[in-house]
Design a protein around this motif. Sequence first.
Motif, PDB file in Angstrom:
ATOM      1  N   ASN A   7      -3.117  -3.895  -8.594  1.00  0.00           N
ATOM      2  CA  ASN A   7      -3.260  -3.244  -7.295  1.00  0.00           C
ATOM      3  C   ASN A   7      -3.919  -1.880  -7.506  1.00  0.00           C
ATOM      4  O   ASN A   7      -3.377  -1.030  -8.210  1.00  0.00           O
TER       5      ASN A   7
ATOM      6  N   TYR B 206      -9.110 -12.598  -1.848  1.00  0.00           N
ATOM      7  CA  TYR B 206      -9.332 -12.472  -3.288  1.00  0.00           C
ATOM      8  C   TYR B 206      -9.266 -13.868  -3.889  1.00  0.00           C
ATOM      9  O   TYR B 206      -8.220 -14.520  -3.858  1.00  0.00           O
TER      10      TYR B 206
ATOM     11  N   ASN C 130      -4.931  -1.369  -0.413  1.00  0.00           N
ATOM     12  CA  ASN C 130      -4.994  -2.814  -0.175  1.00  0.00           C
ATOM     13  C   ASN C 130      -6.181  -3.472  -0.871  1.00  0.00           C
ATOM     14  O   ASN C 130      -6.790  -4.411  -0.352  1.00  0.00           O
ATOM     15  N   THR C 131      -6.534  -2.976  -2.048  1.00  0.00           N
ATOM     16  CA  THR C 131      -7.587  -3.580  -2.846  1.00  0.00           C
ATOM     17  C   THR C 131      -7.024  -4.027  -4.189  1.00  0.00           C
ATOM     18  O   THR C 131      -6.098  -3.421  -4.724  1.00  0.00           O
TER      19      THR C 131
ATOM     20  N   ASP D 218       0.809  -1.220   0.000  1.00  0.00           N
ATOM     21  CA  ASP D 218       0.000   0.000   0.000  1.00  0.00           C
ATOM     22  C   ASP D 218       0.842   1.270   0.000  1.00  0.00           C
ATOM     23  O   ASP D 218       0.308   2.375   0.151  1.00  0.00           O
TER      24      ASP D 218
ATOM     25  N   HIS E  43      -7.110  -8.384   4.993  1.00  0.00           N
ATOM     26  CA  HIS E  43      -8.184  -7.825   4.192  1.00  0.00           C
ATOM     27  C   HIS E  43      -8.961  -8.938   3.503  1.00  0.00           C
ATOM     28  O   HIS E  43      -8.573 -10.106   3.541  1.00  0.00           O
ATOM     29  N   GLU E  44     -10.061  -8.566   2.867  1.00  0.00           N
ATOM     30  CA  GLU E  44     -10.942  -9.553   2.250  1.00  0.00           C
ATOM     31  C   GLU E  44     -10.180 -10.417   1.253  1.00  0.00           C
ATOM     32  O   GLU E  44      -9.415  -9.923   0.428  1.00  0.00           O
TER      33      GLU E  44
END
Length: 502
Positions: free
Chosen positions: A331, A281, A335-336, A243, A278-279
């Motif tokens: 990216n 992927y 952080n997604t 990030d 985080h979620e």
Amino acid sequence: MKKFILLLTALTFFAFKTGEIRSNYNIPRSAYSVTAGDIDLDGDQDIVVGHKTAWENSNPTISILENNDSGYFNIIDTSKAFCGYQENILLFNMNDDTLPDIVSFYSDFSSGEAERYIRIYYNEEGAFNNFNDYTLDTNAIFSYINYGDINGDSLNDIVVVSNNDQFWGILYNDGTGGFSAPEYHEIEGSYPTDIACGDLDGNGREDIVVCGSKVEIHYSFEEGFESQLLTEHETRARITDFDLDGDNDIIALTDLYIVGKAAFSIFENTGDNAFTEHEEYNIEPSGNKFITTDMNNNDLPDIAFLSHFPHFPDSIDTENDTIGGIYLIYNEGNNTLAGQPQFIPLENYREGWRDIHCEDMDGNGYNDIVIVRTLYAPLPANLTVLFNDGDGNFVPEPLNTPEYPGNLNWNNTLTCYPNPFKQETTFEINLKKPAQAELAVYNLKGRFIRCLTNKFQKGGSIIKIKWDGLDESGNRCKPGPYIAYLKVNGKIRRTVKILKTK
């Protein structure tokens, strides 16, 4: 570079055929791992390949390819034959000069029992003629090797991990090219599959992350290591500032091979040895090989994921003749990850394994992709370079040459409409100067489809060229993606991806 002139002449490989991918290379069999670096300090990236040939002393275990300054390569050395299995070949500086050295495995069976070593080939102005062996003091099989400055002395140390024997270890660099005896640490309740290095707590010493059925962080301190359980059931991990907030995060991969899926987890470093997950992927194909690297030149590290592929003929995609490939997961910051990855198909050679490395090989400012293929028999193309044009296209020829230095700022344009198209589409070419212009269509495997024009064109005006969706033999092309290449005076200057629908 004028060294090895005779050897270069004898080994240079440019046996390309019309319509095939130009950047295919034939190197010795069992190419298993690949890396890149500037071995001769001439400003471009060269390639080093590790071969998995532990059983045969006569087959090369290292191949070296020298960049000719524009992204084409000369095979300068395949002579390093010794009993080794290069699960992960490394190229980085290990002594008191500025040249990157080759770090590899070596196994000696002459005594009847396996004796394992780290073998380092020291770089002498681009030549790798001398080496030293450093004992691993065990006959255990090592599944991975990596490096990092573990004790904070600005020297690269070597770390290893053994899956079968459940331990990881470290050899400390003394600064002159020598290494300490290995220091080993047992792992309980896990069979490690990967090891990564990076400073996670900001103390100037690189820490160690070991993956397997659990993921442990081993923080490096002057008095020793302190361990922390991060999570469970991760196959691979990479340490990077994902990030761009100034501290290193952990990206982990779970390979769900049985159900044909994989999952990425981002563990954000929030300080004080704490991480926020985080979620997850999820991605449909399975795979256990990935790297983090910036693919679109925005400084954010993206994920290049190499998917598995079926090994049996009845599972082959005969219509597209491709099996598996590379997924680029971009990216988006904070952080997604982008919801839809970019897929780059790879041609199937019935090989058993693939590996990738990303580096700017042609000097245009974007990271390219080097792929090696593993088969214990010769392959028609077991090393391929795909070049990144910065617009999401990966093409089979370099996108920068000494005649046209710099980034992709050429004064020529190529557009296409409609796109997608069903029956017919029109290309528009704008050449700023008079030149020989060739426009040709290829499929995504680099196979030639049709040349639409190849003649001298006046500059300064729009040239319109129609394509009726037929190939060179007059057959209608199947629906799917294609790439059109615009060559100006024999060099690729623009590309456009097009989609033919039903």
